[in-house]
Structure formats: structure tokens, C-alpha cells
Design a protein around this motif. Structure first.
Motif, PDB file in Angstrom:
ATOM      1  N   UNK A 285       0.817  -1.144   0.031  1.00 30.29           N
ATOM      2  CA  UNK A 285      -0.003   0.180   0.043  1.00 30.29           C
ATOM      3  C   UNK A 285       0.959   1.295  -0.042  1.00 30.29           C
ATOM      4  N   UNK A 286       0.947   2.027  -1.011  1.00 31.18           N
ATOM      5  CA  UNK A 286       1.678   3.276  -1.027  1.00 31.18           C
ATOM      6  C   UNK A 286       0.957   4.520  -0.178  1.00 31.18           C
ATOM      7  N   UNK A 287       1.829   4.827   0.626  1.00 26.74           N
ATOM      8  CA  UNK A 287       1.611   5.869   1.663  1.00 26.74           C
ATOM      9  C   UNK A 287       2.368   7.133   1.632  1.00 26.74           C
ATOM     10  N   UNK A 288       1.871   8.242   2.320  1.00 20.52           N
ATOM     11  CA  UNK A 288       2.558   9.563   2.285  1.00 20.52           C
ATOM     12  C   UNK A 288       4.133   9.149   2.706  1.00 20.52           C
ATOM     13  N   UNK A 289       4.934  10.109   1.790  1.00 19.61           N
ATOM     14  CA  UNK A 289       6.221   9.761   2.079  1.00 19.61           C
ATOM     15  C   UNK A 289       6.748  10.242   3.288  1.00 19.61           C
ATOM     16  N   UNK A 290       7.991   9.871   3.607  1.00 15.64           N
ATOM     17  CA  UNK A 290       8.683  10.237   4.943  1.00 15.64           C
ATOM     18  C   UNK A 290       9.143  11.693   4.835  1.00 15.64           C
ATOM     19  N   UNK A 291       8.941  12.702   5.522  1.00 16.27           N
ATOM     20  CA  UNK A 291       9.232  13.996   5.552  1.00 16.27           C
ATOM     21  C   UNK A 291      10.966  14.032   5.329  1.00 16.27           C
ATOM     22  N   UNK A 292      11.440  14.820   4.526  1.00  9.54           N
ATOM     23  CA  UNK A 292      12.817  14.794   4.081  1.00  9.54           C
ATOM     24  C   UNK A 292      13.549  13.557   3.709  1.00  9.54           C
ATOM     25  N   UNK A 293      12.780  12.546   3.119  1.00 10.13           N
ATOM     26  CA  UNK A 293      13.197  11.234   2.747  1.00 10.13           C
ATOM     27  C   UNK A 293      14.508  11.267   1.861  1.00 10.13           C
ATOM     28  N   UNK A 294      15.625  10.758   2.264  1.00 11.47           N
ATOM     29  CA  UNK A 294      16.679  10.825   1.565  1.00 11.47           C
ATOM     30  C   UNK A 294      16.735   9.748   0.410  1.00 11.47           C
ATOM     31  N   UNK A 295      17.148  10.029  -0.599  1.00 13.50           N
ATOM     32  CA  UNK A 295      16.606   9.377  -2.053  1.00 13.50           C
ATOM     33  C   UNK A 295      17.703   8.235  -1.846  1.00 13.50           C
ATOM     34  N   UNK A 296      18.963   8.159  -1.676  1.00 12.65           N
ATOM     35  CA  UNK A 296      19.907   7.141  -2.193  1.00 12.65           C
ATOM     36  C   UNK A 296      21.079   7.051  -1.181  1.00 12.65           C
ATOM     37  N   UNK A 297      21.187   5.985  -0.525  1.00 10.94           N
ATOM     38  CA  UNK A 297      22.514   5.901   0.324  1.00 10.94           C
ATOM     39  C   UNK A 297      23.269   4.600  -0.364  1.00 10.94           C
ATOM     40  N   UNK A 298      24.580   4.865  -0.490  1.00  7.38           N
ATOM     41  CA  UNK A 298      25.604   3.655  -0.999  1.00  7.38           C
ATOM     42  C   UNK A 298      27.039   4.190  -0.830  1.00  7.38           C
ATOM     43  N   UNK A 299      27.458   2.738  -0.072  1.00  7.14           N
ATOM     44  CA  UNK A 299      28.767   3.123   0.582  1.00  7.14           C
ATOM     45  C   UNK A 299      29.965   2.644  -0.233  1.00  7.14           C
ATOM     46  N   UNK A 300      30.975   3.290  -0.216  1.00  9.75           N
ATOM     47  CA  UNK A 300      32.319   2.652  -0.888  1.00  9.75           C
ATOM     48  C   UNK A 300      33.150   2.369   0.662  1.00  9.75           C
ATOM     49  N   UNK A 301      33.192   0.861   0.688  1.00  5.66           N
ATOM     50  CA  UNK A 301      33.943   0.596   1.709  1.00  5.66           C
ATOM     51  C   UNK A 301      35.280  -0.064   1.341  1.00  5.66           C
ATOM     52  N   UNK A 302      36.073   0.490   0.241  1.00 10.23           N
ATOM     53  CA  UNK A 302      37.238   0.027  -0.270  1.00 10.23           C
ATOM     54  C   UNK A 302      38.250   0.226   0.703  1.00 10.23           C
ATOM     55  N   UNK A 303      38.244   1.332   1.491  1.00 14.42           N
ATOM     56  CA  UNK A 303      39.501   1.380   2.516  1.00 14.42           C
ATOM     57  C   UNK A 303      39.201   0.267   3.482  1.00 14.42           C
ATOM     58  N   UNK A 304      38.105   0.047   3.976  1.00 13.23           N
ATOM     59  CA  UNK A 304      38.069  -1.205   4.813  1.00 13.23           C
ATOM     60  C   UNK A 304      38.619  -2.358   4.225  1.00 13.23           C
ATOM     61  N   UNK A 305      38.086  -2.654   3.155  1.00 11.71           N
ATOM     62  CA  UNK A 305      38.473  -3.817   2.445  1.00 11.71           C
ATOM     63  C   UNK A 305      39.963  -4.033   2.151  1.00 11.71           C
ATOM     64  N   UNK A 306      40.635  -2.773   1.493  1.00 10.93           N
ATOM     65  CA  UNK A 306      41.959  -3.088   1.188  1.00 10.93           C
ATOM     66  C   UNK A 306      42.951  -2.812   2.190  1.00 10.93           C
ATOM     67  N   UNK A 307      42.540  -1.866   3.085  1.00  6.69           N
ATOM     68  CA  UNK A 307      43.607  -1.823   4.501  1.00  6.69           C
ATOM     69  C   UNK A 307      43.383  -3.073   5.548  1.00  6.69           C
ATOM     70  N   UNK A 308      42.451  -3.531   5.545  1.00  9.99           N
ATOM     71  CA  UNK A 308      42.040  -4.154   6.735  1.00  9.99           C
ATOM     72  C   UNK A 308      41.471  -5.941   6.560  1.00  9.99           C
ATOM     73  N   UNK A 309      41.310  -6.252   5.209  1.00  9.05           N
ATOM     74  CA  UNK A 309      40.867  -7.137   4.539  1.00  9.05           C
ATOM     75  C   UNK A 309      39.451  -7.754   4.663  1.00  9.05           C
ATOM     76  N   UNK A 310      38.546  -6.654   5.422  1.00  9.07           N
ATOM     77  CA  UNK A 310      36.981  -7.330   5.677  1.00  9.07           C
ATOM     78  C   UNK A 310      36.409  -7.219   4.293  1.00  9.07           C
TER      79      UNK A 310
END
Ligand code: NAD
Ligand code: DAU
Length: 353
Positions: A285-310
Motif C-alpha cells: 500500500x503506497x502511503x505518504x512519503x517520509x518528510x525529508x526522505x533521503x533518496x539514495x545511500x550507497x557506501x564505498x567500503x574500499x578503504x576497509x576492504x583494502x587496508x584491513x581485508x574485511x
């Protein structure tokens, strides 16, 4: 027993905190883990039933906003390190009651920083203050690009503004007083023990009970989902290996529009519940949007992967199925947390939409 470290974990009775406490208690029998939590609606000691009698685990019920009690506790317990997760964490609640978020997320964090600074004076280099934060501090992305550790802070909700403020205070205590800090900013977590006000457990619960699935706006917002146990593993790696004063992003490289994710969830649940394909989608059921709703989050975690192997250990589809199975197998947990006050919150939150 003489423990190698005595770590204060705040917010350990919540969703992510309980996974962090479990990981540390089981993996490090030579550390003492003290879980401090005031047990708000989101804090639940049932999340830690499997480790509550472990010899290296203790629980303290306390409010991080209560500066005097926090200072006394630090002086008495002489913690060697802090992993700070306690927070008000739900964006919708922050829109209804921003002040509560300032109190817990900003004042509460400053109280912990003050207590740490006081008891670690003269030997700062021996101790670590690890602050768990969110990618929401970076604001919203357009259709392309990723959040890196250099992205400027641009919070939009009272929740993200309070977390951004707490991050700034942690860094300021590092720069000003020499506190040895680490901050990590993570994307959306999913998995067991998440309070069913957040998208995935809420929708799993609603599908099970054939209740409407309230999709905000058009369902086009994008989130980057990470399995909570992979977040806990990242915290373990960073707590032990990150350089003091550093910041790391943690994410799953796993972007989904809300509507695509919800349709996948409906499909998985139809199968698990023996319903015909497409049955649960009818609950959308489509309902009223959240106020100030952020469109998109996406993380670059290269630093953690390259430096610490996670790297994340689970493929999303596998993690989502595991998560659905957990909620279906733990009906009692879900019923307990969705009774009482939660019902009132739910009616108020969704009646106006
Ligand atoms: P949660 O709401 O499930 O748990 C928060 C815990 O903090 C609860 O146990 C609650 O009782 C406790 N708490 C709240 N106010 C307190 C106070 N004043 N004193 C002591 N304890 C208090 O939250 P979560 O989703 O597990 O998030 C934990 C941390 O991780 C938060 O700092 C949040 O900002 C951050 N984070 C969450 C996500 C996510 O997807 N859930 C992603 C990135 C970062
Ligand atoms: O990105 C990390 C953050 O992720 C954490 O810092 C927060 O603590 C955590 O709550 C989460 O924030 P979101 O606002 O992204 O999570 P939430 O589960 O509330 O919503 C996910 C998306 O689903 C969001 O775009 C809003 C939408 N949504 C949510 C609810 C509860 C709906 O469409 N309907 C709903 O009923």
C-alpha cells in the motif's frame, strides 16, 4: 580472573549491539564485556539469552544521559575501552520527537567522552573509544556516486543530524584531548533481533499477519543493505586494527530500491508460508512519503576492504532468506516486542498516512 581488557559496550541490548556483544563474549574469553543499556523500547535482554551466563559478560542498566552515574561507573569500573552503540536509531521517531535524539545521541555521547577523558587522563594512548555511526550523516546521493570517508557531512533528518553531531564531538575529543578514537559509518543493517519498526522486520511481521505493507512515496528510495553479523565482524576488525583518529565506511555494495526489495521479500515469504505466488504483493500500500526522505545511500567500503581485508560474508538473497527464517522461527520474540506500547506507536505512526 584477570582480564586482558574490560570493554564497555553501550546499547548492547539493541539490534546491532547484541550481535557485537555476542561476538566479543564468545570470541574473546580473555576480555570482560560490560553491556550498558537503559532498555528503551528497542533494548531487549532476550536478545542476549544465549550468552547471559557467560563468565566474561555483565549487564548494567543505566542511562547515558545521566552524566553523574556514567562518571561514577567509569571511575569504579576502570574500563580499558569503549564501543559505543547506544542511540535512538529510528528516523521516523526522530521526526516526531527530535529532542530525545539530541539528548541520547549528542548529550549521551558527550557524557561518555567526558567520563573516558577523565579516567584515561595521562594514559590516553592505552585506551580506545570506538563510536558506531551511520552513513546517513553524509545525506543523500543522486543516481550515481558512492559515500567515501571524504564525503562532506550533510544530514537531513533529526536522527542523522544528531549522529553527525556526535561524530563531530568524538573527533573533537581526539583532536583536543588526545582521546584515541575510531569512527565507523555503516549502511542499513538487516538480520535477527531487529525491532519491527524498521522496514524489514516490520514487513516480515505484516506479511505474516496479512497486514498492509506501507511503502513510503513511490518506493523508489535506495538503501545499501548489509548483514548485521558482517557489521559486527567489521567492528571487531576495526576495534583491534584501525589507526587512532581514523574513520571507516562499512557497506555491502548491495543497493536495492525499496520496492524491489519488498517484492523480493514477498516472493520469499509466499514460498515459506505456502501461499500462492503474488499473494503477499497484494498487501503493498503506497502511503505518504517520509518528510525529508533521503533518496539514495550507497557506501564505498574500499578503504576497509583494502587496508584491513574485511569483506561481507553473505550474499544478500541468502542473508534475506536466513533473516526471514529467523523471524518465522522466533514468533515468541516477535510477539513479545510487538505487544503493549508498540501497538500504540504503530497506530499513531501509520494512522496519519
Ligand atoms: P537499536 O535502536 O536497535 O538499539 C539501540 C540500543 O540503545 C537499545 O538497546 C536501547 O535501549 C539503547 N539506548 C537507547 N538510549 C539509551 C540511553 N539513553 N542510555 C543507554 N542505552 C540507550 O539501534 P541499532 O539499530 O542497533 O543501532 C545501534 C547503533 O548503530 C546506533 O548508534 C545507530 O546509529 C548505529 N547504526 C545503525 C544502523 C542500522 O541499520 N540499524 C546502521 C548504521 C549505524
Ligand atoms: O543507513 C543506516 C541507517 O539505516 C541507520 O543509521 C538507521 O538507524 C536505520 O534505522 C536505517 O535507516 P532507514 O531510514 O534507511 O531505515 P528504515 O528501515 O526506517 O527504512 C528503510 C527504507 O524503507 C527507507 O527508505 C524508508 C522506507 N520505509 C520504512 C518504513 C519503516 C517504508 O517505505 N515504509 C516503512 O514503513
Amino acid at each position: 580472573m584477570n582480564y586482558k581488557k574490560k570493554i564497555l559496550v553501550t546499547g548492547g541490548a539493541g539490534f546491532i549491539g547484541s550481535h557485537v556483544v555476542r561476538l566479543f563474549v564468545n570470541k574473546y574469553p580473555d576480555y570482560q564485556i560490560v553491556n550498558l543499556d537503559v532498555l528503551t523500547y528497542a533494548g531487549n535482554l532476550a536478545n542476549l539469552k544465549d550468552i547471559e551466563v557467560a563468565p566474561n559478560y555483565r549487564f548494567v542498566k543505566m542511562d547515558i544521559v545521566d552524566a553523574e552515574s556514567i562518571t561514577n561507573l567509569f571511575q569504579f569500573e576502570k574500563f580499558t575501552d569503549v564501543i559505543h552503540l547506544a542511540a535512538e536509531s529510528h528516523v521516523d521517531r526522530s521526526i516526531t520527537n527530535p529532542t530525545e535524539f539530541v539528548m541520547t545521541n549528542v548529550i549521551g555521547t558527550v557524557n561518555l567522552l567526558n567520563a573516558a577523558k577523565l579516567i584515561w587522563k595521562g594514559e590516553m594512548e592505552k585506551h580506545r573509544f570506538y563510536h558506531v555511526s551511520t552513513d546517513e550523516v553524509y545525506g543523500s546521493l543522486g543516481e550515481t556516486g558512492l559515500f567515501t570517508e571524504q564525503t562532506a557531512y550533510d544530514p537531513h533528518s533529526p536522527y542523522s543530524a544528531s549522529k553527525a553531531s556526535s561524530d563531530h564531538f568524538v573527533r573533537a575529543y581526539g583532536d583536543t584531548y588526545g582521546l584515541q578514537t575510531v569512527i565507523s559509518n555503516c549502511s542499513n543493517n538487516y538480520g535477527s533481533y531487529q525491532f519491527p519498526e524498521k522496514l524489514l522486520p516490520l514487513f516480515i511481521n505484516n506479511i505474516q499477519n496479512k497486514k498492509a505493507l506501507p511503502v513510503y512515496g513511490k518506493g523508489e528510495n535506495i538503501r545499501d543493505w548489509l548483514w548485521v553479523e558482517d557489521h559486527a565482524r567489521a567492528i571487531d576488525v576495526l576495534f583491534h586494527k584501525a589507526m587512532s583518529g581514523s574513520t571507516y565506511n562499512i557497506g555491502g555494495h548491495n543497493e536495492w530500491t525499496n520496492i524491489a526489495l519488498i517484492k523480493l521479500l514477498c516472493k520469499i515469504m509466499d514460498k515459506k508460508l505456502g501461499r500462492s505466488e503474488g499473494e503477499s504483493e497484494k498487501l503493498i500500500s503506497y502511503v505518504t512519503d517520509r518528510a525529508g526522505h533521503d533518496l539514495r545511500y550507497a557506501i564505498d567500503s574500499t578503504k576497509l576492504q583494502n587496508e584491513l581485508g574485511w569483506t561481507p560474508s553473505l550474499q544478500f538473497e541468502e542473508g534475506l532468506e536466513k533473516t526471514v527464517d529467523w523471524y518465522l522461527e522466533n514468533k515468541e520474540w516477535l510477539e513479545n516486542v510487538t505487544s503493549g506500547d508498540y501497538q500504540k506507536y504503530y497506530e499513531k505512526q501509520y494512522e496519519k498516512r
